[in-house]
Structure formats: structure tokens, C-alpha cells
Design a protein around this motif. Structure first.
Motif, PDB file in Angstrom:
ATOM      1  N   HIS A 124     -30.781   7.861 -24.851  1.00 47.43           N
ATOM      2  CA  HIS A 124     -30.251   7.385 -23.530  1.00 47.43           C
ATOM      3  C   HIS A 124     -29.654   5.914 -23.768  1.00 47.43           C
ATOM      4  CE1 HIS A 124     -34.432   7.114 -22.432  1.00 47.43           C
ATOM      5  NE2 HIS A 124     -33.014   5.837 -21.040  1.00 47.43           N
ATOM      6  N   TRP A 125     -29.474   5.325 -23.153  1.00 51.47           N
ATOM      7  CA  TRP A 125     -28.940   4.369 -22.661  1.00 51.47           C
ATOM      8  C   TRP A 125     -28.960   3.420 -21.861  1.00 51.47           C
ATOM      9  CZ3 TRP A 125     -26.477   7.190 -26.324  1.00 51.47           C
ATOM     10  CH2 TRP A 125     -26.529   6.685 -27.474  1.00 51.47           C
ATOM     11  N   ASP A 126     -29.350   1.668 -21.289  1.00 46.44           N
ATOM     12  CA  ASP A 126     -30.224   1.601 -20.544  1.00 46.44           C
ATOM     13  C   ASP A 126     -29.235   0.382 -20.194  1.00 46.44           C
ATOM     14  OD1 ASP A 126     -31.976   3.687 -19.723  1.00 46.44           O
ATOM     15  OD2 ASP A 126     -33.337   2.435 -21.689  1.00 46.44           O
ATOM     16  N   LEU A 127     -27.799   0.136 -19.009  1.00 43.27           N
ATOM     17  CA  LEU A 127     -27.600  -1.019 -18.807  1.00 43.27           C
ATOM     18  C   LEU A 127     -28.269  -1.626 -18.271  1.00 43.27           C
ATOM     19  CD1 LEU A 127     -24.981  -2.260 -18.222  1.00 43.27           C
ATOM     20  CD2 LEU A 127     -23.860  -0.801 -17.161  1.00 43.27           C
ATOM     21  N   ARG A 128     -28.856  -2.651 -17.451  1.00 42.35           N
ATOM     22  CA  ARG A 128     -29.120  -3.944 -16.948  1.00 42.35           C
ATOM     23  C   ARG A 128     -28.071  -4.781 -16.679  1.00 42.35           C
ATOM     24  NH1 ARG A 128     -33.587  -0.583 -17.950  1.00 42.35           N
ATOM     25  NH2 ARG A 128     -34.593  -0.250 -19.696  1.00 42.35           N
ATOM     26  N   LEU A 129     -28.107  -4.449 -15.295  1.00 38.89           N
ATOM     27  CA  LEU A 129     -26.954  -6.278 -15.293  1.00 38.89           C
ATOM     28  C   LEU A 129     -27.956  -6.864 -13.830  1.00 38.89           C
ATOM     29  CD1 LEU A 129     -24.387  -3.758 -13.726  1.00 38.89           C
ATOM     30  CD2 LEU A 129     -24.362  -5.399 -15.942  1.00 38.89           C
ATOM     31  N   GLU A 130     -28.195  -8.330 -14.593  1.00 38.73           N
ATOM     32  CA  GLU A 130     -28.340  -9.708 -14.055  1.00 38.73           C
ATOM     33  C   GLU A 130     -28.477  -9.473 -12.574  1.00 38.73           C
ATOM     34  OE1 GLU A 130     -29.373 -14.167 -14.102  1.00 38.73           O
ATOM     35  OE2 GLU A 130     -28.281 -13.488 -15.438  1.00 38.73           O
ATOM     36  N   VAL A 154     -27.727   5.695 -18.908  1.00 42.06           N
ATOM     37  CA  VAL A 154     -26.798   6.286 -19.295  1.00 42.06           C
ATOM     38  C   VAL A 154     -27.036   7.404 -20.280  1.00 42.06           C
ATOM     39  CG1 VAL A 154     -24.203   6.267 -19.980  1.00 42.06           C
ATOM     40  CG2 VAL A 154     -25.558   4.647 -18.218  1.00 42.06           C
ATOM     41  N   PRO A 155     -27.125   8.238 -20.002  1.00 46.34           N
ATOM     42  CA  PRO A 155     -27.316   9.137 -21.542  1.00 46.34           C
ATOM     43  C   PRO A 155     -26.330   9.763 -22.806  1.00 46.34           C
ATOM     44  CG  PRO A 155     -27.608  10.662 -18.890  1.00 46.34           C
ATOM     45  CD  PRO A 155     -27.217   9.386 -18.989  1.00 46.34           C
ATOM     46  N   ARG A 156     -25.250   9.418 -21.615  1.00 50.73           N
ATOM     47  CA  ARG A 156     -24.395   9.185 -23.135  1.00 50.73           C
ATOM     48  C   ARG A 156     -23.114   7.962 -23.674  1.00 50.73           C
ATOM     49  NH1 ARG A 156     -22.724  15.091 -25.022  1.00 50.73           N
ATOM     50  NH2 ARG A 156     -20.495  13.804 -25.996  1.00 50.73           N
ATOM     51  N   GLY A 157     -23.966   7.130 -23.298  1.00 52.56           N
ATOM     52  CA  GLY A 157     -23.759   5.526 -23.067  1.00 52.56           C
ATOM     53  C   GLY A 157     -22.308   5.371 -23.109  1.00 52.56           C
ATOM     54  N   LEU A 158     -21.373   3.856 -22.466  1.00 45.74           N
ATOM     55  CA  LEU A 158     -20.816   3.697 -21.686  1.00 45.74           C
ATOM     56  C   LEU A 158     -19.111   4.353 -22.088  1.00 45.74           C
ATOM     57  CD1 LEU A 158     -21.400   0.092 -21.106  1.00 45.74           C
ATOM     58  CD2 LEU A 158     -21.919   1.863 -19.142  1.00 45.74           C
ATOM     59  N   PRO A 159     -18.850   5.523 -21.765  1.00 44.52           N
ATOM     60  CA  PRO A 159     -17.415   5.693 -21.999  1.00 44.52           C
ATOM     61  C   PRO A 159     -17.164   4.652 -22.544  1.00 44.52           C
ATOM     62  CG  PRO A 159     -17.512   5.690 -19.543  1.00 44.52           C
ATOM     63  CD  PRO A 159     -18.692   5.050 -20.290  1.00 44.52           C
ATOM     64  N   VAL A 209     -27.851   7.638 -14.323  1.00 45.73           N
ATOM     65  CA  VAL A 209     -28.967   7.378 -13.333  1.00 45.73           C
ATOM     66  C   VAL A 209     -29.843   5.672 -13.010  1.00 45.73           C
ATOM     67  CG1 VAL A 209     -30.985   8.157 -13.131  1.00 45.73           C
ATOM     68  CG2 VAL A 209     -29.922   9.322 -14.196  1.00 45.73           C
ATOM     69  N   HIS A 210     -29.288   5.942 -12.031  1.00 43.40           N
ATOM     70  CA  HIS A 210     -29.807   4.190 -11.196  1.00 43.40           C
ATOM     71  C   HIS A 210     -31.442   4.331 -11.127  1.00 43.40           C
ATOM     72  CE1 HIS A 210     -29.849   0.547  -9.511  1.00 43.40           C
ATOM     73  NE2 HIS A 210     -29.557   0.743  -8.023  1.00 43.40           N
ATOM     74  N   THR A 211     -31.809   3.314 -11.739  1.00 45.14           N
ATOM     75  CA  THR A 211     -33.365   3.322 -12.080  1.00 45.14           C
ATOM     76  C   THR A 211     -34.020   2.037 -11.563  1.00 45.14           C
ATOM     77  OG1 THR A 211     -32.909   1.844 -14.446  1.00 45.14           O
ATOM     78  CG2 THR A 211     -33.574   4.577 -14.041  1.00 45.14           C
ATOM     79  N   GLU A 212     -35.270   1.861 -11.450  1.00 46.85           N
ATOM     80  CA  GLU A 212     -35.855   0.788 -10.527  1.00 46.85           C
ATOM     81  C   GLU A 212     -35.335  -0.796 -11.343  1.00 46.85           C
ATOM     82  OE1 GLU A 212     -38.078   1.806 -14.309  1.00 46.85           O
ATOM     83  OE2 GLU A 212     -37.625   2.709 -12.488  1.00 46.85           O
TER      84      GLU A 212
END
Length: 344
Positions: free
Chosen positions: A48-54, A64-69, A79-82
């Protein structure tokens, strides 16, 4: 103020993981200009891919299992994670097996973003990264304590982008008694006795369709690793499923073992190639160079049909396929621009 990294620390043992584990709560810092983001490709139990925003001194995170569309026609699960510490902007490495998130993490992209909206159930951002640019909305869908979200691209994709086709039917050969006389105008491939299939690779996932448009992905589980190996590349591939036994004989594949021999490339990273001449499609395919335990790109022989036929005989294959170098791909059609010649 509540410690926004409490859950992050609780899930990690700083003595066992190379991940940054700050001891102190984060300080809410205001930055001049645009905030930063990172997208990490994470080979854990499932790719999967993890998107992280400051945001507010931490990195708000979604898996994001399939990455950003890449186009606006689809929503992807997010999936919103910690929250993660700011040091995670630069993290890559191997998280030990048995630890939370165990697996390989690499940096897929990073850059800055402009925030248009930030609410508890909806976030709208414009990403400006090295590989990812566009306007995205993340929105909660309920369930699982607010963890289930979706992400959607809301602006048009780059000029020239075309969505991956849902269905490309295989092009077929016409039987011929001998090699073409104008040999230099043709490319030659070995002919394999197997199962023709079209592979749709997107977001590290595989969809495999037979000649009759049947979804046979589950029939050949050994091929699923191909999509993960190609990730994040997205492509439509034409090939033949075979099994090569210990004596080098080619058989029809089984559900437990086999090879996918890739012979053509019909769509790559938003660009269709069916209208591109065969010789250029092969160059694109050779540049992609898909190769692994259960998949490979067999060689082709431009302008040397007799050599290809001798090779087929030596390997006890049924024949060769001759394809005009300037031929386009004609989905679902039998064409005289592709010829099938027997070794006998």
C-alpha cells in the motif's frame, strides 16, 4: 494539549524499529508558505501507499491500498491511521518482521501542498510533488471509529492522459505456410502453447482476463506478485501463460506453477499504445523490462525469421509468430499483419 503522538509511540518499540520515535509530544509549529507531504510505498502484509500531510506539528496519515487515483473517475479507499512525527518525512528502511507495520518502506514522492479545507471529516489539498500533482479530497465514510475514508482526484489529469481501458481483447494471427518474403519488414516471436491472457496492472493489483473475457486472476495466484513488483507502474499487458517442466518442455499452466510470457504492451501510465507500430511497442515493453520468478519478456527477432524458426525447432516449440514492424494492435481481430508459421 493532548499528545498527538501517543498512539504512534504505543504501537512501536524504539529499541526494535528504525523508525523515529520522539520522546516528547510534538510542538505545534507554524510554517511560512506551503506545508510538506510525503508518500511512502509500504511493502507490509499487503502493498500500500502511505500519504502523510504536515499539519499542526505532526504528519496526518492515511494508508491508501491502491495509491492515489490518477484521474477523477474513481475513488480509492484511504484508511485514516495514527499521526506520525515530522521526522517521518524522510524515513525509509526495513521495519523488522513482527513489529507494527513490518516490511520495507521507500519514499515514493514528496513535496509541498496547499490546503483548501481541513475538517474532521474532510480534507482538500493541492499536491505539488516530484511525481504527484493535483487536487485531492479525502473524506470520511463512517465505520471503524472514523478510520474509513476515501480519496478522489477532483481536477483533470495531465494533458494526453487516458484512463486504463476496462477491456482490450487480444489480437489474433492468420496461419501461413511459410515465412514472409520481405523478411526485413517483420519481427518474429516464438509461439508458445499455453493460455492467452491480458493483464491489467494498477495500484499494485492484478486483474487477469482470458481470451473469452473471463476473470481468471484467482486461477493463477502465483502471478499476483507481478503487479506488486511493477508498482507503482500501471500497464495493460498481452501475454501467454505456460508451464515449463524440468526437461524444458512447455506445457499448459497449472494453478500452482507457471510463467507469464509477456509479448505486447497496450497501455502504459496513462498513454494508450495500441495505435503505435509493433516495433515501437516492443521497445516500450523492453524498456519496462518486466521480469520475475513467474513472469518475463521473451526475446523477439526483428528481420530474422529463419533464425527464429530454427530457435523454435531447437526448443521443440510449435512455431513462430511473424508481426509486421509497422502493424498496429487490432483488438479482437484476426489479421494478416500477424502470421503464424509452424515449425513442421
Amino acid at each position: 494539549m493532548a499528545d498527538r503522538l501517543e498512539e504512534y509511540r504505543r504501537k512501536r518499540d524504539a529499541a526494535r524499529t528504525p523508525e523515529p520515535v520522539p520522546r516528547r509530544p510534538p510542538r505545534r509549529r507554524a510554517r511560512a508558505g506551503e506545508a510538506r507531504f510525503v508518500i511512502q510505498q509500504h511493502h507490509a502484509r499487503a502493498l500500500h501507499w502511505d500519504l502523510r500531510l504536515e499539519h499542526d506539528g505532526v504528519l496526518a496519515s492515511w494508508a491508501v491500498p491502491r495509491g492515489l487515483p490518477r484521474d477523477s473517475g474513481r475513488n480509492h479507499l484511504a484508511v485514516h491511521t495514527e499521526d506520525h512525527p515530522m521526522e517521518y518525512l524522510d524515513f525509509h528502511g526495513e521495519i523488522p518482521a513482527g513489529e507494527y507495520g513490518g516490511g520495507t518502506m521507500t519514499i515514493h514522492d514528496r513535496g509541498t501542498y496547499r490546503c483548501e479545507k481541513w475538517q474532521d471529516d474532510e480534507v482538500v489539498v493541492v499536491l505539488d510533488g516530484e511525481r504527484t500533482r493535483g487536487r485531492y479530497v479525502l473524506f470520511a465514510t463512517g465505520g471503524r471509529d472514523g478510520r474509513d475514508w476515501m480519496v478522489r482526484r477532483t481536477d483533470p489529469p495531465p494533458p494526453g492522459w487516458t484512463p486504463m481501458p476496462e477491456l482490450v481483447r487480444p489480437m489474433h494471427t492468420t496461419p501461413a505456410a511459410r515465412l514472409p518474403r520481405d523478411a526485413d519488414a517483420w519481427g518474429y516471436e516464438l509461439r508458445w502453447d499455453g493460455v492467452r491472457a491480458m493483464a491489467y496492472v494498477s495500484g499494485g493489483r492484478l486483474r487477469l482476463l482470458s481470451e473469452t473475457d473471463e476473470d481468471v486472476t484467482g486461477t493463477y495466484p502465483w502471478l499476483r506478485g507481478m503487479a506488486e513488483a511493477l508498482a507503482p507502474t500501471e500497464a495493460v499487458l498481452d501475454g501467454v501463460l505456460v508451464r515449463i517442466d524440468g526437461a524444458g518442455r512447455v506445457r499448459r499452466p497449472s494453478g500452482r506453477d507457471g510463467q507469464f510470457l509477456i509479448v505486447d504492451l497496450l497501455w502504459l501510465e496513462g498513454v494508450g499504445s495500441a495505435d503505435v507500430p509493433y516495433a515501437q511497442r516492443r521497445e516500450l515493453l523492453d524498456g519496462l523490462a518486466p521480469a520475475g520468478t513467474h513472469w518475463q519478456t521473451p526475446p523477439w527477432f526483428p528481420g530474422t525469421g529463419a533464425e527464429a524458426l530454427d530457435t523454435a525447432r531447437a526448443q521443440r516449440l510449435p512455431g513462430v509468430v511473424a508481426k509486421r514492424l509497422d502493424s498496429v494492435y487490432e483488438p479482437g481481430r484476426r489479421s494478416r499483419r500477424w502470421l503464424s508459421i509452424d515449425t513442421s
